[in-house]
Design a protein around this motif. Sequence first.
Motif, PDB file in Angstrom:
ATOM      1  N   PRO A  86     111.662  16.578   4.066  1.00  0.00           N
ATOM      2  CA  PRO A  86     110.696  16.293   5.139  1.00  0.00           C
ATOM      3  C   PRO A  86     109.344  15.849   4.612  1.00  0.00           C
ATOM      4  N   THR A  87     108.933  16.400   3.463  1.00  0.00           N
ATOM      5  CA  THR A  87     107.635  16.034   2.890  1.00  0.00           C
ATOM      6  C   THR A  87     107.627  14.581   2.458  1.00  0.00           C
ATOM      7  N   LEU A  88     108.693  14.147   1.790  1.00  0.00           N
ATOM      8  CA  LEU A  88     108.786  12.749   1.371  1.00  0.00           C
ATOM      9  C   LEU A  88     108.855  11.823   2.575  1.00  0.00           C
ATOM     10  N   GLY A  89     109.651  12.194   3.576  1.00  0.00           N
ATOM     11  CA  GLY A  89     109.779  11.342   4.751  1.00  0.00           C
ATOM     12  C   GLY A  89     108.482  11.182   5.512  1.00  0.00           C
ATOM     13  N   SER A  90     107.656  12.240   5.535  1.00  0.00           N
ATOM     14  CA  SER A  90     106.396  12.152   6.272  1.00  0.00           C
ATOM     15  C   SER A  90     105.437  11.159   5.630  1.00  0.00           C
ATOM     16  N   ALA A  91     105.624  10.864   4.339  1.00  0.00           N
ATOM     17  CA  ALA A  91     104.761   9.907   3.646  1.00  0.00           C
ATOM     18  C   ALA A  91     105.226   8.465   3.837  1.00  0.00           C
ATOM     19  N   MET A  92     106.331   8.282   4.555  1.00  0.00           N
ATOM     20  CA  MET A  92     106.887   6.945   4.778  1.00  0.00           C
ATOM     21  C   MET A  92     106.995   6.691   6.277  1.00  0.00           C
ATOM     22  N   SER A  93     105.863   6.783   6.963  1.00  0.00           N
ATOM     23  CA  SER A  93     105.873   6.692   8.423  1.00  0.00           C
ATOM     24  C   SER A  93     106.384   5.347   8.922  1.00  0.00           C
ATOM     25  N   ASN A  94     105.940   4.254   8.313  1.00  0.00           N
ATOM     26  CA  ASN A  94     106.263   2.917   8.813  1.00  0.00           C
ATOM     27  C   ASN A  94     107.556   2.388   8.204  1.00  0.00           C
ATOM     28  N   VAL A  95     108.590   3.221   8.232  1.00  0.00           N
ATOM     29  CA  VAL A  95     109.915   2.870   7.747  1.00  0.00           C
ATOM     30  C   VAL A  95     110.909   3.327   8.808  1.00  0.00           C
ATOM     31  N   ARG A  96     111.978   2.575   9.004  1.00  0.00           N
ATOM     32  CA  ARG A  96     112.922   2.888  10.071  1.00  0.00           C
ATOM     33  C   ARG A  96     114.365   2.886   9.560  1.00  0.00           C
ATOM     34  N   VAL A  97     115.191   3.684  10.235  1.00  0.00           N
ATOM     35  CA  VAL A  97     116.639   3.664  10.034  1.00  0.00           C
ATOM     36  C   VAL A  97     117.294   3.491  11.399  1.00  0.00           C
ATOM     37  N   ARG A  98     118.445   2.838  11.427  1.00  0.00           N
ATOM     38  CA  ARG A  98     119.140   2.590  12.686  1.00  0.00           C
ATOM     39  C   ARG A  98     120.249   3.616  12.876  1.00  0.00           C
ATOM     40  N   HIS A  99     120.294   4.152  14.086  1.00  0.00           N
ATOM     41  CA  HIS A  99     121.329   5.130  14.434  1.00  0.00           C
ATOM     42  C   HIS A  99     121.580   5.041  15.930  1.00  0.00           C
ATOM     43  N   GLU A 100     122.831   4.775  16.298  1.00  0.00           N
ATOM     44  CA  GLU A 100     123.233   4.685  17.705  1.00  0.00           C
ATOM     45  C   GLU A 100     122.319   3.737  18.486  1.00  0.00           C
ATOM     46  N   ARG A 152     119.439   2.593  18.054  1.00  0.00           N
ATOM     47  CA  ARG A 152     117.999   2.831  18.089  1.00  0.00           C
ATOM     48  C   ARG A 152     117.448   2.925  16.676  1.00  0.00           C
ATOM     49  N   LEU A 153     116.159   2.661  16.535  1.00  0.00           N
ATOM     50  CA  LEU A 153     115.484   2.783  15.253  1.00  0.00           C
ATOM     51  C   LEU A 153     114.654   4.062  15.229  1.00  0.00           C
ATOM     52  N   TYR A 154     114.787   4.813  14.148  1.00  0.00           N
ATOM     53  CA  TYR A 154     114.104   6.095  14.016  1.00  0.00           C
ATOM     54  C   TYR A 154     113.259   6.098  12.744  1.00  0.00           C
ATOM     55  N   SER A 155     112.242   6.957  12.740  1.00  0.00           N
ATOM     56  CA  SER A 155     111.441   7.172  11.538  1.00  0.00           C
ATOM     57  C   SER A 155     112.134   8.211  10.654  1.00  0.00           C
ATOM     58  N   LEU A 156     111.471   8.635   9.592  1.00  0.00           N
ATOM     59  CA  LEU A 156     112.092   9.522   8.608  1.00  0.00           C
ATOM     60  C   LEU A 156     111.690  10.982   8.793  1.00  0.00           C
ATOM     61  N   GLY A 157     111.294  11.382   9.979  1.00  0.00           N
ATOM     62  CA  GLY A 157     110.913  12.769  10.228  1.00  0.00           C
ATOM     63  C   GLY A 157     112.114  13.696  10.253  1.00  0.00           C
ATOM     64  N   MET A 158     112.160  14.645   9.328  1.00  0.00           N
ATOM     65  CA  MET A 158     113.244  15.622   9.257  1.00  0.00           C
ATOM     66  C   MET A 158     112.678  17.026   9.420  1.00  0.00           C
ATOM     67  N   MET A 159     113.536  17.965   9.811  1.00  0.00           N
ATOM     68  CA  MET A 159     113.123  19.358   9.996  1.00  0.00           C
ATOM     69  C   MET A 159     114.129  20.261   9.284  1.00  0.00           C
ATOM     70  N   ASN A 160     113.695  20.864   8.188  1.00  0.00           N
ATOM     71  CA  ASN A 160     114.556  21.709   7.368  1.00  0.00           C
ATOM     72  C   ASN A 160     113.991  23.124   7.286  1.00  0.00           C
ATOM     73  N   VAL A 161     114.900  24.094   7.198  1.00  0.00           N
ATOM     74  CA  VAL A 161     114.521  25.506   7.155  1.00  0.00           C
ATOM     75  C   VAL A 161     115.161  26.146   5.934  1.00  0.00           C
ATOM     76  N   CYS A 162     114.354  26.813   5.102  1.00  0.00           N
ATOM     77  CA  CYS A 162     114.832  27.552   3.933  1.00  0.00           C
ATOM     78  C   CYS A 162     114.798  29.039   4.260  1.00  0.00           C
TER      79      CYS A 162
END
Length: 448
Positions: free
Chosen positions: A15-29, A31-41
């Motif tokens: 999630p930390t790396l993805g938050s530094a790449m805001s203006n990047v997109r991936v396609r899924h179903e 739609r285009l999404y950003s790299l925001g992830m939510m992980n729990v340790c």
Amino acid sequence: EDADVRTMLLMAMMPTLGSAMSNVRVRHERRLYSLGMMNVCVGPSASGKGAVGDVAGLVDGINDIVCAEFAQEMADYRKKQKRYERLGKQLDGAARRDLSQLVDIHDIASDVDEPEKPMRRMHKLPSKTTAANYYKLIYANGENISYLHIPELAEMSAANKGSFGDFMYILLAAQNEEQLHTGRKTDDEDYLIEHTRLAMAATGTMSSVREFIPNLEDGLSTRFLYHNLPAKSTVRGEMDEATAEAFHDVYGHHRGVLTDIWKELRQFEGKTDEEMPRLVISDEQRLYIDEYYRQLVSFVALALPDKDLRAPILRSRLNLYRMLMIIAVLRRYEEQGGVEGMFAEQRFTIAEADLKWGLAYIFYCMMQTSTIYDRLRREEREEPKRVNISALAFAQYLPQCFTTAVANEKGEELGIKSRAVSYHLRTLCVKGYIERIRHGVYRKVVKR
């Protein structure tokens, strides 16, 4: 050296790396999404899982830039506001004196609109604040990803229970970047967040996870990828032995790399999602991923039928694409040796070895999730069921003469909370079914 420690740090780092790449997109179903992830340790107390806080420091450089820009905006706003107020005072004074220069001052004042106060912006959100403030900060960050590091899930659980408001709606919307709309009477606050973009890395004990996710049916649990740190881990010893110079060598260099990548990606601010760099997966790779997920769902359905992992497996596909894009960006940085011209070619591809690693990592996350689900289910089964029983029916289970402790023990056997037991005793006293002999001692009254 501990594999569990490395995986935990990697889980928090995504999630930390993805938050530094805001203006990047991936396609899924479609739609285009950003790299925001939510992980729990998840890990036991004093296991050293707090080491992921060092990972959160990777985006400190980005946060410093955003906060400095906001400070400059506030300084400009104060200057404009003072000028606006000064012109207004001059206009009022001229109107009272009815001088010939009134027209000239009026013309000057009419050309100056009242400045609008900028909204507070920061890349790293505070770990404990009101839900309304989270709405404001995410709204102010616009299309950029907001980063949230929660060092202890118990803090967020306490915030949701108290006056901090309900943060769950933001987490529910952030996985698929859904729309959020909040309207409050205070100061006419009305925020419409078109895309809820949030990256979150959290740590907590199993009990805090159980409180944070009270059940597995509300959809919140399937938003996260989990890592369950075993009690045998050596993270505490390894992190205590690390020196300040070692941390600076590791995190200091990569903090600069992420800040440079974030600066380079700012050239795409204001552009549409289609114009931003995005991950392109070939048809062969997509077929491979489809087949892998079919086999994964079948395996889980046969081997772990009671875990109900179909929803988190399907939702993990978007997180897979996000991880692959993060790897692709870092690979290109390695190949070019810097950020100059790094995004001239806006299409990113993923190598076969990285794709297979990503799928293996998703499988590992699903197995980790299954252990979390199993422990949550076990605590649900062990939790005593609460029943509704009237005061008069409760009196039938009590002896002729009893104490408050005896009544509480009987209530615990019947699944009645101690507060309900006290309420029943007061009700029976008022209605004359029991009488209090002295403090904490009661006796039944035989009614004729």
